[in-house]
Enzyme design. Structure first.
Site, PDB file in Angstrom:
ATOM      1  N   ASP A 185     -12.778   0.496 -36.653  1.00  0.00           N
ATOM      2  CA  ASP A 185     -11.566  -0.293 -36.867  1.00  0.00           C
ATOM      3  C   ASP A 185     -11.582  -0.675 -38.345  1.00  0.00           C
ATOM      4  O   ASP A 185     -12.595  -0.504 -39.030  1.00  0.00           O
ATOM      5  CB  ASP A 185     -11.598  -1.554 -35.983  1.00  0.00           C
ATOM      6  N   SER A 186     -10.474  -1.222 -38.807  1.00  0.00           N
ATOM      7  CA  SER A 186     -10.447  -1.680 -40.197  1.00  0.00           C
ATOM      8  C   SER A 186     -11.272  -2.971 -40.358  1.00  0.00           C
ATOM      9  O   SER A 186     -11.630  -3.325 -41.474  1.00  0.00           O
ATOM     10  CB  SER A 186      -9.003  -1.942 -40.618  1.00  0.00           C
ATOM     11  N   TYR A 234      -5.263  -2.145 -42.847  1.00  0.00           N
ATOM     12  CA  TYR A 234      -4.631  -0.828 -42.805  1.00  0.00           C
ATOM     13  C   TYR A 234      -3.124  -0.992 -42.557  1.00  0.00           C
ATOM     14  O   TYR A 234      -2.316  -0.208 -43.015  1.00  0.00           O
ATOM     15  CB  TYR A 234      -5.193   0.005 -41.644  1.00  0.00           C
ATOM     16  N   CYS A 271      -8.501   1.069 -33.267  1.00  0.00           N
ATOM     17  CA  CYS A 271      -7.517   0.490 -34.184  1.00  0.00           C
ATOM     18  C   CYS A 271      -6.166   1.123 -33.846  1.00  0.00           C
ATOM     19  O   CYS A 271      -6.036   2.354 -33.852  1.00  0.00           O
ATOM     20  CB  CYS A 271      -7.928   0.812 -35.620  1.00  0.00           C
ATOM     21  N   ASN A 272      -5.207   0.283 -33.526  1.00  0.00           N
ATOM     22  CA  ASN A 272      -3.883   0.810 -33.180  1.00  0.00           C
ATOM     23  C   ASN A 272      -3.215   1.471 -34.377  1.00  0.00           C
ATOM     24  O   ASN A 272      -2.537   2.480 -34.242  1.00  0.00           O
ATOM     25  CB  ASN A 272      -2.984  -0.324 -32.680  1.00  0.00           C
ATOM     26  N   GLU A 277      -9.363 -12.336 -39.105  1.00  0.00           N
ATOM     27  CA  GLU A 277     -10.486 -11.982 -39.990  1.00  0.00           C
ATOM     28  C   GLU A 277     -11.060 -13.214 -40.693  1.00  0.00           C
ATOM     29  O   GLU A 277     -12.237 -13.251 -41.026  1.00  0.00           O
ATOM     30  CB  GLU A 277     -10.044 -10.936 -41.033  1.00  0.00           C
ATOM     31  N   CYS A 307      -2.596  -4.409 -31.318  1.00  0.00           N
ATOM     32  CA  CYS A 307      -3.521  -4.436 -32.458  1.00  0.00           C
ATOM     33  C   CYS A 307      -4.824  -4.965 -31.895  1.00  0.00           C
ATOM     34  O   CYS A 307      -4.822  -5.970 -31.152  1.00  0.00           O
ATOM     35  CB  CYS A 307      -2.995  -5.364 -33.550  1.00  0.00           C
ATOM     36  N   THR A 308      -5.928  -4.307 -32.215  1.00  0.00           N
ATOM     37  CA  THR A 308      -7.189  -4.693 -31.571  1.00  0.00           C
ATOM     38  C   THR A 308      -7.708  -6.050 -32.049  1.00  0.00           C
ATOM     39  O   THR A 308      -8.644  -6.587 -31.459  1.00  0.00           O
ATOM     40  CB  THR A 308      -8.264  -3.605 -31.784  1.00  0.00           C
ATOM     41  N   HIS A 309      -7.114  -6.591 -33.104  1.00  0.00           N
ATOM     42  CA  HIS A 309      -7.485  -7.947 -33.505  1.00  0.00           C
ATOM     43  C   HIS A 309      -6.856  -9.011 -32.599  1.00  0.00           C
ATOM     44  O   HIS A 309      -7.369 -10.115 -32.488  1.00  0.00           O
ATOM     45  CB  HIS A 309      -7.023  -8.229 -34.944  1.00  0.00           C
TER      46      HIS A 309
HETATM   47  N1  DGL Z   1      -7.069  -3.704 -35.781  1.00  0.00           N
HETATM   48  C1  DGL Z   1      -6.047  -2.893 -36.372  1.00  0.00           C
HETATM   49  C2  DGL Z   1      -5.068  -2.425 -35.322  1.00  0.00           C
HETATM   50  O1  DGL Z   1      -5.421  -2.357 -34.154  1.00  0.00           O
HETATM   51  C3  DGL Z   1      -5.246  -3.442 -37.510  1.00  0.00           C
HETATM   52  C4  DGL Z   1      -5.841  -4.191 -38.604  1.00  0.00           C
HETATM   53  C5  DGL Z   1      -5.292  -3.835 -39.960  1.00  0.00           C
HETATM   54  O2  DGL Z   1      -4.114  -4.041 -40.255  1.00  0.00           O
HETATM   55  O3  DGL Z   1      -6.096  -3.314 -40.712  1.00  0.00           O
HETATM   56  O4  DGL Z   1      -3.954  -2.094 -35.635  1.00  0.00           O
END
Ligand code: DGL
Length: 278
Positions: A8-9, A40, A71-72, A155, A193-195
């Protein structure tokens, strides 16, 4: 022992790793949080694909036999490029997320006919329309809402300390109000989004204050199931000594250890710094 690479990012992908550890315990995991290049979600398709491919190749170099794009944004924008570059199986999160939304929609009192999904995601994911295409193919209408402030809140760990939590709640209230203005009948909320699963308690609180109950779902558990189904080797129960998992981050090891340990509920002593360039 086989290795699953997960990236993931940042540490949002740990939401997927947590599910993987429960479902497929007898496997070595190598996790990469590309924190130096995060987010990302505000970058162009070309940049996301370049970052995602270099992250994926790094995990292959670490011995990954299967890759999970946790990561989506990277899945929505770059899964085809990643698959074309690697010769190992690659699983993303959008398709499992869609399946989870379908299951949730079927379980609503209104049923699938009346279901409407709101997808909260990064700007890049919403612009790609990956979710609306995938959900529409599954027979589900959807509204996508870009929420660029949510990843930084996660984050930075702005989730518990009262003053910080108040900021997170206000940001969520604004995003959810805007989304519900476009989709007043929405009854399924997909965290694209995985966050965002880390914000789930705050999202629940916000929906309560807006008097708009919705089924909140994310792709983490469904992704782990998709990995289990695609695994080219048998799943064994956890036995004897546990495999040593490795964690890499491209920026601040200290922050990754601190936030990641509290999330995974285990010390992340093995976090290493890696430079993947710009
Ligand atoms: N966790 C990432 C996702 O699932 C996004 C985080 C980012 O923007 O880098 O999209």
């Amino acid at each position: 022992m086989k290795t699953i690479g997960v990236f993931d990012s940042g540490f949002g992908g740990l939401t997927v790793l947590r599910e993987l550890l429960m479902l497929i315990p007898d496997t070595r995991y190598v996790y990469l949080g590309d924190t130096a290049r995060l987010p990302y979600g505000s970058k162009s398709r070309e940049t996301i694909a370049r970052y995602a491919i270099s992250s994926a190749k790094f995990l292959v170099d670490q011995g990954a036999d299967l890759l999970v794009i946790a990561c989506n944004t990277a899945t929505a924008l770059a899964i085809d490029d990643i698959r074309a570059t690697l010769s190992i199986p690659v699983i993303g999160v959008v398709e499992p997320g869609t399946q989870a939304a379908l299951t949730a929609a079927k379980a609503t009192p209104q049923g699938i006919e009346e279901a409407h999904v709101v997808v909260l995601a990064t700007a890049a994911t919403t612009q790609s329309r990956a979710y609306s295409r995938s959900l529409s193919a599954a027979g589900l209408p959807s509204t996508e809402k870009a929420c660029p402030l949510l990843v930084p809140l996660v984050e930075e760990g702005w989730l518990e300390q009262p003053a910080q939590k108040a900021v997170a709640l206000e940001v969520l209230r604004i995003y959810l109000l805007e989304a519900l203005e476009q989709a007043p009948n929405a009854n399924v909320l997909l965290l694209g989004c995985t966050h965002y699963p880390l914000l789930k308690p705050l999202i629940e609180t916000t929906l309560k204050t807006l008097h708009h109950p919705m089924q909140i779902i994310d792709s983490a558990a469904a992704t782990a199931q998709a990995v289990a189904a695609a695994l080219p080797w048998p799943i064994a129960p956890a036995e004897g000594t546990q495999p040593e998992h490795l964690f890499y981050a491209t920026d601040s090891i200290e922050k990754f250890q601190r936030l990641g340990s509290s999330f995974l509920n285990q010390p992340l002593s093995q976090v290493r710094l890696v430079d993947l360039g710009g």
